[in-house]
Every structure is written in structure tokens, then in C-alpha cells.
Design a protein around this motif. Structure first.
Motif, PDB file in Angstrom:
ATOM      1  N   THR A  71       0.825  -1.220   0.000  1.00 38.52           N
ATOM      2  CA  THR A  71       0.000   0.000   0.000  1.00 38.52           C
ATOM      3  C   THR A  71       0.854   1.263   0.000  1.00 38.52           C
ATOM      4  O   THR A  71       0.325   2.375  -0.042  1.00 38.52           O
ATOM      5  N   LEU A  72       2.142   1.100   0.112  1.00 39.51           N
ATOM      6  CA  LEU A  72       3.032   2.259   0.220  1.00 39.51           C
ATOM      7  C   LEU A  72       2.910   3.142  -1.028  1.00 39.51           C
ATOM      8  O   LEU A  72       3.045   2.654  -2.153  1.00 39.51           O
ATOM      9  N   ALA A  73       2.618   4.425  -0.836  1.00 35.98           N
ATOM     10  CA  ALA A  73       2.480   5.337  -1.991  1.00 35.98           C
ATOM     11  C   ALA A  73       2.730   6.768  -1.526  1.00 35.98           C
ATOM     12  O   ALA A  73       2.376   7.145  -0.401  1.00 35.98           O
ATOM     13  N   TRP A  74       3.310   7.544  -2.402  1.00 34.96           N
ATOM     14  CA  TRP A  74       3.557   8.961  -2.086  1.00 34.96           C
ATOM     15  C   TRP A  74       2.235   9.712  -2.112  1.00 34.96           C
ATOM     16  O   TRP A  74       1.419   9.521  -3.016  1.00 34.96           O
ATOM     17  N   ASN A  75       2.019  10.540  -1.129  1.00 33.96           N
ATOM     18  CA  ASN A  75       0.786  11.332  -1.047  1.00 33.96           C
ATOM     19  C   ASN A  75       1.173  12.808  -1.174  1.00 33.96           C
ATOM     20  O   ASN A  75       1.740  13.391  -0.240  1.00 33.96           O
ATOM     21  N   ASP A  76       0.879  13.360  -2.355  1.00 37.47           N
ATOM     22  CA  ASP A  76       1.275  14.740  -2.649  1.00 37.47           C
ATOM     23  C   ASP A  76       0.676  15.729  -1.665  1.00 37.47           C
ATOM     24  O   ASP A  76       1.323  16.674  -1.233  1.00 37.47           O
ATOM     25  N   GLU A  77      -0.579  15.445  -1.341  1.00 35.78           N
ATOM     26  CA  GLU A  77      -1.321  16.377  -0.503  1.00 35.78           C
ATOM     27  C   GLU A  77      -0.672  16.581   0.862  1.00 35.78           C
ATOM     28  O   GLU A  77      -0.509  17.693   1.335  1.00 35.78           O
ATOM     29  N   LYS A  78      -0.280  15.461   1.480  1.00 36.16           N
ATOM     30  CA  LYS A  78       0.331  15.609   2.808  1.00 36.16           C
ATOM     31  C   LYS A  78       1.857  15.740   2.725  1.00 36.16           C
ATOM     32  O   LYS A  78       2.514  16.012   3.732  1.00 36.16           O
ATOM     33  N   GLY A  79       2.394  15.532   1.524  1.00 32.33           N
ATOM     34  CA  GLY A  79       3.843  15.662   1.375  1.00 32.33           C
ATOM     35  C   GLY A  79       4.588  14.556   2.083  1.00 32.33           C
ATOM     36  O   GLY A  79       5.679  14.772   2.629  1.00 32.33           O
ATOM     37  N   GLY A  80       3.986  13.378   2.106  1.00 28.32           N
ATOM     38  CA  GLY A  80       4.645  12.239   2.757  1.00 28.32           C
ATOM     39  C   GLY A  80       4.064  10.951   2.211  1.00 28.32           C
ATOM     40  O   GLY A  80       3.137  10.979   1.391  1.00 28.32           O
ATOM     41  N   TYR A  81       4.597   9.844   2.673  1.00 29.04           N
ATOM     42  CA  TYR A  81       4.090   8.560   2.194  1.00 29.04           C
ATOM     43  C   TYR A  81       2.869   8.111   2.986  1.00 29.04           C
ATOM     44  O   TYR A  81       2.788   8.354   4.196  1.00 29.04           O
ATOM     45  N   ASP A  82       1.936   7.458   2.284  1.00 31.59           N
ATOM     46  CA  ASP A  82       0.923   6.667   2.975  1.00 31.59           C
ATOM     47  C   ASP A  82       1.508   5.271   3.145  1.00 31.59           C
ATOM     48  O   ASP A  82       2.169   4.765   2.232  1.00 31.59           O
ATOM     49  N   PHE A  83       1.279   4.689   4.270  1.00 33.90           N
ATOM     50  CA  PHE A  83       1.868   3.357   4.513  1.00 33.90           C
ATOM     51  C   PHE A  83       0.969   2.553   5.436  1.00 33.90           C
ATOM     52  O   PHE A  83       0.105   3.105   6.131  1.00 33.90           O
ATOM     53  N   ALA A  84       1.194   1.249   5.441  1.00 34.67           N
ATOM     54  CA  ALA A  84       0.365   0.354   6.252  1.00 34.67           C
ATOM     55  C   ALA A  84       0.830   0.386   7.701  1.00 34.67           C
ATOM     56  O   ALA A  84       2.026   0.439   7.980  1.00 34.67           O
ATOM     57  N   GLU A  85      -0.106   0.350   8.593  1.00 37.27           N
ATOM     58  CA  GLU A  85       0.203   0.253  10.022  1.00 37.27           C
ATOM     59  C   GLU A  85       0.784  -1.124  10.326  1.00 37.27           C
ATOM     60  O   GLU A  85       0.382  -2.117   9.706  1.00 37.27           O
ATOM     61  N   PRO A  86       1.665  -1.198  11.258  1.00 39.20           N
ATOM     62  CA  PRO A  86       2.090  -2.532  11.701  1.00 39.20           C
ATOM     63  C   PRO A  86       0.946  -3.255  12.412  1.00 39.20           C
ATOM     64  O   PRO A  86      -0.056  -2.638  12.741  1.00 39.20           O
ATOM     65  N   ASP A  87       1.115  -4.527  12.633  1.00 37.30           N
ATOM     66  CA  ASP A  87       0.114  -5.337  13.334  1.00 37.30           C
ATOM     67  C   ASP A  87       0.245  -5.039  14.841  1.00 37.30           C
ATOM     68  O   ASP A  87       1.148  -5.545  15.509  1.00 37.30           O
ATOM     69  N   TRP A  88      -0.680  -4.219  15.321  1.00 32.92           N
ATOM     70  CA  TRP A  88      -0.549  -3.794  16.725  1.00 32.92           C
ATOM     71  C   TRP A  88      -0.805  -4.919  17.713  1.00 32.92           C
ATOM     72  O   TRP A  88      -0.359  -4.866  18.856  1.00 32.92           O
ATOM     73  N   SER A  89      -1.508  -5.958  17.258  1.00 35.79           N
ATOM     74  CA  SER A  89      -1.710  -7.072  18.203  1.00 35.79           C
ATOM     75  C   SER A  89      -0.367  -7.784  18.423  1.00 35.79           C
ATOM     76  O   SER A  89      -0.066  -8.236  19.530  1.00 35.79           O
TER      77      SER A  89
END
Lengths: 325, 262
Positions: free
Chosen positions: A258-276
Motif C-alpha cells: 500500500t506504500l504510496a507517495w501522497n502529494d497532498e500531505k507531502g509524505g508517504y501513505d503506509f500500512a500500520e504494523p500489526d498492533w496485536s
């Protein structure tokens, strides 16, 4: 982060004193050991500094795992120097904690009987030489994200310890990246090791920052006291934004579709780790929790005779000196 | 560079090469052994001191084996010598390849070697070979600290509690038969001594025994009678069984992935 989910202690002090204390912090003053401080501030700092110190000590184990198999004399020397630095960081931090009225031995006992924690990251195994690169690049890289701002923390001894630590940590991170470059640019087997190390250390590194701000119940008081400088999500984002281009440079793939550059926020979108998984590791159910604690307990218990012997000798020398006077 | 003239240059190089391997293999093998303690020491200061000692010894190894590789002139590097020779080509003393045992055995082994190492390096500062004198001048400063620390620790633990005393006496009894090999002179030593490059190891025995006796007296430890000495490490004729296991670990990556750069 070497200190995760540090619980802020409630404080029940005189409101006037509290206000004056907060004013000093807001004015950017450093709090020194002999200054008045709220009990909650003191206890929270002990927990945070202690957890950081314990992480340095337990953190020797996954790297020590490869010192005896380092592939060249130079790599062995660099790794030894790094692990020696980490033990030194532990020492500065225990000293900083001692200024708050808790001894190193007390903190050690609390680590060994499970009352205190160390960073979740050191409960993961180091399986190939590339892991020595990944630990330096990702784990030290994540730690630096938190430690650089902590150089400005409100508690003087902690802040000064962090200044010394940061200098060495950034050196470690460069060494780690250098190993990754060699591996990623090496033979087919070395490239596989490098990718495998990234695959295994990516999410555990993201977990180092602690749970998302919306689930992080202890942040606001600590941020008010300036013993936590940024939110977990801010730092995690900064880490991802810094690391993804480095992975690309190495020709490695971050294990997140899911990793992708997000122009709007000026950063990457990325998947959260498995918090469990994260909460499981904190509870003691990581791949190496039991082994790490067994190793530290054995180092302490099996060598008690050494500490006792040296103390007895020191006492004899002191007694002889007194008798001679 | 003051390299003594020789009628048989090839022979001199071989003797010099062997001498340099002896130096570099001692520091490599002991440095490796000490590094095995990483993260498991009795107290944080010892973690730091042990890592520091190992680091010094590995640094010295780079210098000694680097010079050995130059002298050999076959295109091998210090890493090739460390990582790609088998047991019979190692020239370290049997003492340094002995396993760590408990902390008492580790620190006793360290002192027994450090004291010898210091005396040897002091003498090597006056070597007729400038390259050797140069390495010795650097290393002697580090080893001065090593011996100070290991002697103090042997004294502290020997004259500590009943348990620490007993463990240190056991360590001394176990390791004493490995002391003598340090002072046995062979034809390599004889040739090096004649050339003024290296002192005759036998000449270091008296000052060593004097220093050892002083430390043991303060530590309330005693050496058994007799001067039985295991031999075969520095000649490479017969190492102990321990060295091979150490090499399987130390050399594993280089053996498993030949030709890779790290």
C-alpha cells in the motif's frame, strides 16, 4: 524508540508549585536534580530513562549474536565498537536515572524480574549478517528520530546524556547503511539476505514509535512536561519518509504493497504494523523475549560471585587503610 | 626501513612471516574469545572493558596480519589470513585458544597473556625492523591498560570472598600448564633474535615470573610446583581441540560465501 508506552504518573502536588514548575518548563529552562519537581514527573522520567537504559543493555544481545561471525576484521572491530558504545549509553542513562533517586542496581533488579520493560525491537532475532545492517539502518535510524529532539528535553541530566548518545547513534546508523549497501550491491545471496532483513525488520521498526496517537494515552502529560517531544505518529511518518528513498537507492523493496507517495500531505501513505503483535511482544510473547531475559538473568546471577568478590576486596582494602592511619 | 641484510632472503621472510603470524594469531584468537562475552558480563563496566579489550586486540590483529600478508607477498590480505586458514596454519599460543570458562578463567587467562604481551611489546619497540617497532609502540599503550586491569581484577577476586578465591585458584591451576609455551624458543625465535628483530622469548621469563609472583601474592593465590607446559600452538604442530570449533564460527561467512565482499 527505546522507551515505549511510558505511563505518565498522575501527580498530586500543590497547584501553585505545579504552576511555577510548568512555567519554568514553558520558558525552556532545564530542571536539575536538586530542583523541586512533581512526583509524577520524577517517576515518569525514571520509567522512561530506565527503559531506555535497559534497551541499550538488552540491545547488546542481538548484535553480540554476530560479533563472533563478523565476516572481516574491520566489520568485527566496527561491531565491537558499536556494542561498546551501547553499553556506554546504558551507563550514562543509568547515571541520569540515579540523579532522580533510584540506583542502577534497583533498576537492574526491576528489569530482571520483569517489572520494567525494554524496547520491543530487541525481542526479534538477528538471523543473517544483513541483519547487522538492518539494525543499524532501521533500528538506530528509528531511535535517532526520537532521540534528536530529546536533546532538548526539560530534564538536564537526560538532555545532556542524549547529546552524547546522538553523536554516536548517527555514526551507527551510517555504519548500518554501509553494510546494507555492500549487501545490496553484492552477490545474489547477499541481495537476498538484504531483502530478507528489510522484510523482517520493517514492521518491528515502525512499532518502535509506539501505538498511534489516537490510542496513546500517556502522551499529553509527558509532552507538557517536555519529556516527550513529538507524537508517535509524527515520528513514524518522518521515519518512513526518510527511509523509503533509502530503500529505493539500495534497490530493495519495502514490504508494504500500500506504500504510496501522497502529494497532498507531502509524505508517504503506509500500512500500520500489526498492533496485536506489538502488544503481544510487550507482554512477553515476542520471538526472543524469554531468551533475552534468560541471558540477562544468567549474566547477573551466574556472575554474582564476581561482584561480591570485588566488593569484599574493596572493603578489605578500605579496612586496611583505616587500620594503617 | 632497517631490514637487516641476509644471505638467504627467502628464508628470512619465512621466519619473519611466521613470527608475524604468531603475533597476529595470538591477538586474533584472544580477541575473538573475549568478544564472546559481549552482553553477558558480570557488570556493565565489565561489558565495556571486555569489548574494549577485544577491540584493541582485533585492531592489533589488523596490523600484525596486515604486515604478515605484505611480507608474504602472495597477494593475500589480513582478512584472508584470518578467515581462510585452517587450524594447522594458526601459530597462536595454546593459552589464548582455551575456552572462556567462568569469568575467573577468562580474566586469569587474560592476565597470564597480558603480562607476557606487555614485556614482549616493550622489547619489540626496539626491534631492528621499523615496521615491527611501530606496531609495538602503538600496541604497548593499549596493553599497558590491559595488564593493569586484568592484574587488578585477578587480585580483587583472588583476595575477595571464599568463593571468588576458590574460583581464581581453580582458574590458575587449570591454566598454569599453558604458561610455559610463551617462553619456549625455537629456530624461528633464534633467527629473529640473531637479526635483532625480536627478543629471545626465554629472556622474558624472569621478569614475567617476578611480576606474576607479585600479583599472585597480592591475590593470595599460589602456583603449583612443577613447570609442565603444553606445547604445539606457536609451532602449529598440535593445537587443542578448541581452536577448530572457534574457526567454524569465526570463518563461517567467508567459507559459506566465497569471494563475496562484505
Amino acid at each position: 524508540m527505546y522507551a515505549q508506552m511510558v505511563k505518565s504518573e498522575a501527580t498530586q502536588d500543590d497547584p501553585e508549585k505545579l504552576a511555577a514548575f510548568q512555567a519554568r518548563i514553558d520558558a525552556g529552562e532545564k530542571i536539575e536534580p536538586k530542583d523541586w519537581m512533581p512526583e509524577g514527573y520524577r517517576k515518569t522520567l525514571i520509567r522512561q530513562i530506565g527503559q531506555h537504559a535497559h534497551s541499550e543493555i538488552v540491545g547488546q544481545l542481538p548484535e553480540g549474536n554476530w560479533i563472533t561471525r563478523a565476516p572481516t576484521l574491520e566489520r568485527k572491530a566496527i561491531l565491537l565498537a558499536k556494542v561498546q558504545d551501547e553499553a556506554g549509553h546504558g551507563l550514562y542513562l543509568y547515571c541520569a536515572a540515579e540523579t532522580l533517586g533510584v540506583s542502577r542496581d534497583e533498576l537492574t533488579e526491576m528489569l530482571l524480574d520483569g517489572r520494567m520493560k525494554y524496547s520491543s525491537i530487541f525481542n526479534y532475532p538477528t538471523l543473517t549478517w544483513a541483519d547487522m545492517g538492518a539494525v543499524g539502518w532501521l533500528v538506530d535510524g528509528a531511535a535517532i528520530m526520537n532521540q534528536v529532539p530529546l536533546q532538548r528535553t526539560s530534564y538536564g541530566p537526560y538532555s545532556r546524556a542524549m547529546v552524547r548518545i546522538c553523536k554516536e547513534e548517527s555514526f551507527h546508523q551510517r555504519q548500518g547503511f554501509d553494510i546494507m549497501m555492500k549487501m545490496a550491491g553484492g552477490t545474489e545471496a547477499q541481495r537476498r539476505m538484504a531483502q530478507d532483513a528489510l522484510n523482517r525488520f520493517w514492521y518491528p521498526s515502525l512499532m518502535m514509535f509506539g501505538p498511534s496517537d489516537k490510542d496513546s494515552v500517556h502522551s499529553s502529560q509527558s509532552m507538557k512536561w517536555r519529556i516527550k517531544m513529538n507524537t508517535n505518529d509524527e515520528l513514524r511518518q518522518k521515519f518512513v519518509d526518510q527511509t523509503v528513498p533509502q530503500a529505493e537507492y539500495l534497490g530493495l523493496t519495502v514490504p508494504d504493497e500500500t506504500l504510496a507517495w501522497n502529494d497532498e500531505k507531502g509524505g508517504y501513505d503506509f500500512a500500520e504494523p500489526d498492533w496485536s503483535e506489538f502488544h503481544g511482544v510487550l507482554k512477553g510473547n515476542g520471538p526472543c523475549n524469554a531468551e533475552r531475559m534468560r541471558a540477562r538473568n544468567a549474566a547477573w546471577d551466574d556472575n554474582a560471585w564476581v561482584r561480591e568478590g570485588l566488593m569484599a576486596h574493596a572493603a578489605k582494602k578500605k579496612a586496611a587503610k583505616v587500620a594503617a592511619e | 626501513m632497517a631490514t637487516p641484510a641476509s644471505s638467504t632472503a627467502a628464508q628470512l621472510d619465512e621466519a619473519l612471516f611466521t613470527f608475524l603470524l604468531r603475533m597476529g594469531d595470538n591477538t586474533l584468537v584472544l580477541g575473538h574469545r573475549v568478544s564472546e562475552w559481549c552482553g553477558h558480563a558480570p557488570v556493565l563496566e565489565e561489558d565495556i572493558a571486555l569489548a574494549n579489550t577485544a577491540l584493541d586486540l582485533i585492531g592489533q590483529t589488523q596490523m600484525w596480519l596486515g604486515l604478515a600478508a605484505d611480507v608474504e607477498g602472495q597477494g593475500r590480505s589480513a582478512d584472508d589470513l584470518a578467515m581462510l586458514r585452517d587450524v594447522w596454519d594458526f601459530r597462536n599460543l595454546l593459552l589464548v585458544e582455551q575456552p572462556n570458562g567462568d569469568f575467573g578463567q577468562t580474566i586469569m587467562r587474560q592476565y597470564l597473556f597480558d603480562q607476557f604481551h606487555l614485556l614482549l611489546l616493550r622489547a619489540l619497540q626496539d626491534s631492528a625492523d621499523d615496521r615491527i617497532a611501530g606496531i609495538a609502540a602503538k600496541a604497548v599503550k593499549e596493553v599497558g591498560y590491559h595488564v593493569e586491569r586484568s592484574a587488578e581484577t585477578v587480585i580483587g577476586l583472588g583476595d575477595g570472598t571464599e568463593e571468588s578465591h576458590g574460583r581464581m585458584q581453580a582458574a590458575l591451576d587449570w591454566l598454569s600448564p599453558y604458561v610455559g609455551e610463551m617462553f619456549v624458543s625455537d629456530e624461528i625465535d633464534a633467527e629473529m633474535a640473531t637479526r635483532g628483530i625480536v627478543p629471545d622469548p626465554a629472556s622474558l621469563r624472569a621478569p614475567y615470573d617476578a611480576a606474576l609472583a607479585e600479583v599472585l601474592a597480592k591475590a593470595t593465590l599460589s602456583r603449583h610446583e612443577g613447570d609442565f607446559a603444553h606445547q604445539g600452538g606457536k609451532t602449529g604442530f598440535r593445537h587443542s581441540e578448541h581452536l577448530g570449533h572457534m574457526l567454524t564460527q569465526m570463518q563461517w561467512l567467508q567459507r559459506a560465501y566465497p569471494g563475496a565482499a562484505w
